[in-house]
Scaffold this active site. Structure first.
Site, PDB file in Angstrom:
ATOM      1  N   SER A 136     -40.551 -18.674  26.050  1.00 60.83           N
ATOM      2  CA  SER A 136     -40.868 -18.775  27.476  1.00 60.83           C
ATOM      3  C   SER A 136     -42.335 -19.082  27.770  1.00 60.83           C
ATOM      4  CB  SER A 136     -40.447 -17.500  28.203  1.00 60.83           C
ATOM      5  OG  SER A 136     -41.009 -16.358  27.583  1.00 60.83           O
TER       6      SER A 136
ATOM      7  N   GLU B  50     -47.256 -12.077  44.549  1.00 59.67           N
ATOM      8  CA  GLU B  50     -47.712 -10.882  43.846  1.00 59.67           C
ATOM      9  C   GLU B  50     -47.834 -11.247  42.380  1.00 59.67           C
ATOM     10  OE1 GLU B  50     -44.557 -11.655  44.215  1.00 59.67           O
ATOM     11  OE2 GLU B  50     -43.983 -11.408  42.111  1.00 59.67           O
TER      12      GLU B  50
ATOM     13  N   LYS C 287     -42.946 -20.202  34.258  1.00 60.18           N
ATOM     14  CA  LYS C 287     -43.111 -19.800  35.664  1.00 60.18           C
ATOM     15  C   LYS C 287     -43.375 -20.970  36.614  1.00 60.18           C
ATOM     16  CE  LYS C 287     -44.025 -14.942  35.347  1.00 60.18           C
ATOM     17  NZ  LYS C 287     -44.057 -14.666  33.888  1.00 60.18           N
TER      18      LYS C 287
HETATM   19  C1  LIG Z   1     -43.526 -13.531  33.264  1.00 62.18           C
HETATM   20  C2  LIG Z   1     -43.066 -13.889  31.907  1.00 62.18           C
HETATM   21  C3  LIG Z   1     -41.852 -13.393  31.383  1.00 62.18           C
HETATM   22  C4  LIG Z   1     -40.996 -12.395  32.088  1.00 62.18           C
HETATM   23  O1  LIG Z   1     -40.404 -12.839  33.254  1.00 62.18           O
HETATM   24  P1  LIG Z   1     -38.866 -13.259  33.365  1.00 62.18           P
HETATM   25  O2  LIG Z   1     -38.662 -13.368  34.817  1.00 62.18           O
HETATM   26  O3  LIG Z   1     -38.048 -12.174  32.736  1.00 62.18           O
HETATM   27  O4  LIG Z   1     -38.713 -14.538  32.650  1.00 62.18           O
HETATM   28  C5  LIG Z   1     -41.443 -13.845  30.142  1.00 62.18           C
HETATM   29  N1  LIG Z   1     -42.194 -14.702  29.426  1.00 62.18           N
HETATM   30  C6  LIG Z   1     -43.385 -15.169  29.877  1.00 62.18           C
HETATM   31  C7  LIG Z   1     -44.162 -16.101  29.020  1.00 62.18           C
HETATM   32  C8  LIG Z   1     -43.856 -14.775  31.126  1.00 62.18           C
HETATM   33  O5  LIG Z   1     -45.037 -15.255  31.569  1.00 62.18           O
END
Ligand SMILES: *Cc1c(COP(=O)(O)O)cnc(C)c1O
Length: 408
Positions: free
Chosen positions: A386, A119, A97
């Site tokens: 992610s 948000e 993020k």
């Molecule tokens: C917020 C988040 C997501 C989901 O958001 P996307 O916009 O689909 O990437 C996925 N993985 C993590 C670690 C997150 O914090």
């Protein structure tokens, strides 16, 4: 055939559409803010100074480039494809993020804005935003549903430590959707000095495009790294899909490579039945929610259906419009992983590799565990990790105890 159809650089069109999806479904008062933002972003993305500044902060503050790690134990245990993990979990604040937040905050600075609003649902986007606001000396207000504030008390404290004001939202279900509405209301009244940092590849144009672009670095690095490691492109790439920002950033550089299979993994929750999951491509249909046209989980009358996932970050009724478009074109395939798959995959990655994945990312791991054994040992799979799972450890502990029948 695919490579002829797909001209990824031309999307979205001038009105913010990806085929029939996307667009700008907002009240007249917000139109002005969005048009100003679109113009400013188009200028910034072409400006080498802006790109240089962004690259600098991604490196020195966020920790890019992240590694592409060969998960040798995981690959051997599963007995199929060679699996590589893109380590977005190692970034500052623990997830991808921060890529988007840094991009947008630098854009806001360029526009002369001094105040940031955002948000947040699970709190991860709120934490990344509050962090970057501390760094750049911006006033910061985070809207968060009161129910989410209760569930994510630690993240609320993190944001406050960074000097952000967290405003509880007591409307509706008191969750993410309600927080988005409040943030938009604030922006209409405050856009003179305020920029709204949306947290995923969702919402009205230009957000889906802009958020995607700020995450393209994930796939660009992956491409370079896999060429260095293996001398060729991967056979398959996998990422979890909430709003879809980490997935589209990971996939984008590969959209015009027909030999690379792209798979997005949604939240299968308890089961694929109304109210039990958040897999928009299983049971969702086209509609408009919070600024854009896309796939949405809704009932016969167009009322948004409740959603469920063990991971708060995937628990949302709409998916990014670009995903809906590539799904129609059959360029990206969509699978899902259930809460049960995810709990198993979480423990598996901890044990085999000593890596604690975020529950969101664990959906991609869960899919990879099923899929990799079907592939040949000379094939390559890249999975986007992610985020890291430190934030989820107590939730995993709670659910595992329940499963064991302790019920405490
Ligand atoms: C917020 C988040 C997501 C989901 O958001 P996307 O916009 O689909 O990437 C996925 N993985 C993590 C670690 C997150 O914090």
């Amino acid at each position: 055939m695919i490579s002829q159809e797909i001209r990824k650089e031309t999307l979205p069109d001038a009105s913010g559409h990806f085929g029939p999806y996307g667009g700008c479904y907002v009240p007249e008062t917000l139109m002005t803010c969005l048009q100003e933002l679109t113009g400013a972003y188009q200028a910034a993305r072409r400006d080498p100074e802006f790109q240089k500044e962004l690259k600098h902060y991604l490196k020195v503050y966020a920790g890019r480039p992240t590694g592409l790690y060969f998960a040798e134990n995981m690959s051997r245990t599963l007995g199929g494809a060679r699996i590589y993990l893109k380590r977005e979990d190692l970034l500052h604040t623990g997830a991808h993020k921060i890529n988007n937040v840094l991009g947008q905050i630098l854009l806001a600075r360029r526009l002369g804005k001094t105040r940031i609003i955002a948000e947040t649902g699970a709190g991860q986007h709120g934490v990344a935003t509050a962090t970057a606001c501390a760094k750049f000396g911006m006033e910061c207000v985070i809207y968060m549903g009161e129910e989410d504030m209760r569930r994510q008390a630690l993240n609320v404290f993190r944001m406050r430590l960074c000097g952000a004001e967290v405003r509880g939202v007591s409307n509706g279900q008191k969750t993410l959707k309600d927080a988005v509405n409040e943030a938009m209301r604030d922006w209409v009244a405050s856009s003179g000095n305020t920029h709204y940092i949306l947290g995923s590849a969702l919402g009205a144009h230009p957000f889906p495009m802009m958020v995607r672009d700020f995450h393209r670095v994930i796939g660009a690095e992956t491409r370079r790294q896999i060429m260095e490691a293996e001398g060729r492109l991967p056979d398959e790439m996998v990422a979890c899909v909430g709003g879809g920002s980490n997935a589209i950033g990971f996939f984008f550089e590969f959209l015009e490579e027909p030999s690379v299979r792209l798979v997005g993994v949604e939240a299968g929750g308890y089961a694929i039945a109304s109210g039990q999951h958040a897999a928009r491509f299983q049971g969702g249909r086209m509609g408009v929610l919070q600024g854009c046209k896309t796939y949405i989980l809704q009932d016969e009358d167009g009322q948004i259906e409740p959603t469920h996932s063990v991971s708060a970050g995937l628990d949302y009724a709409a998916v990014g419009p670009e995903h809906a478009y590539y799904r129609d074109l059959e360029r990206i395939e969509y699978a899902f992983a259930s809460d049960e798959d995810v709990l198993e995959a979480f423990q598996f990655l901890c044990r085999t590799e000593g890596i604690l994945p975020a529950l969101e990312s664990t959906h991609a791991i869960g899919y990879a565990m099923r899929r990799a054994p079907e592939m040949d040992p000379d094939q390559i799979m890249c999975v986007n990790l992610s985020g890291r799972g430190d934030k989820d450890v107590s939730e995993v502990e709670r659910v595992l105890k329940l499963e064991k029948g302790g019920g405490q």
